[in-house]
Design a protein around this motif. Structure first.
Motif: not given
Length: 81
Positions: A16-23, A39-55
């Protein structure tokens, strides 16, 4: 399509909530895959030190976001100046 059918079943969750909550749920390892992450939310998270990949997946899942524009509407920046 075969992959989506394989992972479908009782373990699918709606976040519940959307893309940011899912991420965030993916980043916190609550879920393994998030299908509605921008995709851009994932890139923002990666700049903050997060991990993940967009496929890129086929078929592409899409959710239309219609907008409306009014003819002859006043320009918001000109009205506030």
């Amino acid at each position: 399509m075969a992959y989506l059918k394989k992972v479908s079943g009782p373990d699918i969750r709606f976040i519940k909530g959307g893309g940011n909550e899912t991420l965030q749920a993916v980043a916190d390892s609550e879920i393994l895959i998030g299908l509605s992450i921008f995709n851009h939310h994932l890139l923002i998270q990666k700049k903050k030190g997060g991990h993940g990949a967009w496929v890129k997946m086929e078929p592409l899942l899409s959710f239309p976001n219609p907008i409306g524009l009014l003819k002859d509407a006043p320009h918001p920046m000109r009205e506030s100046c």
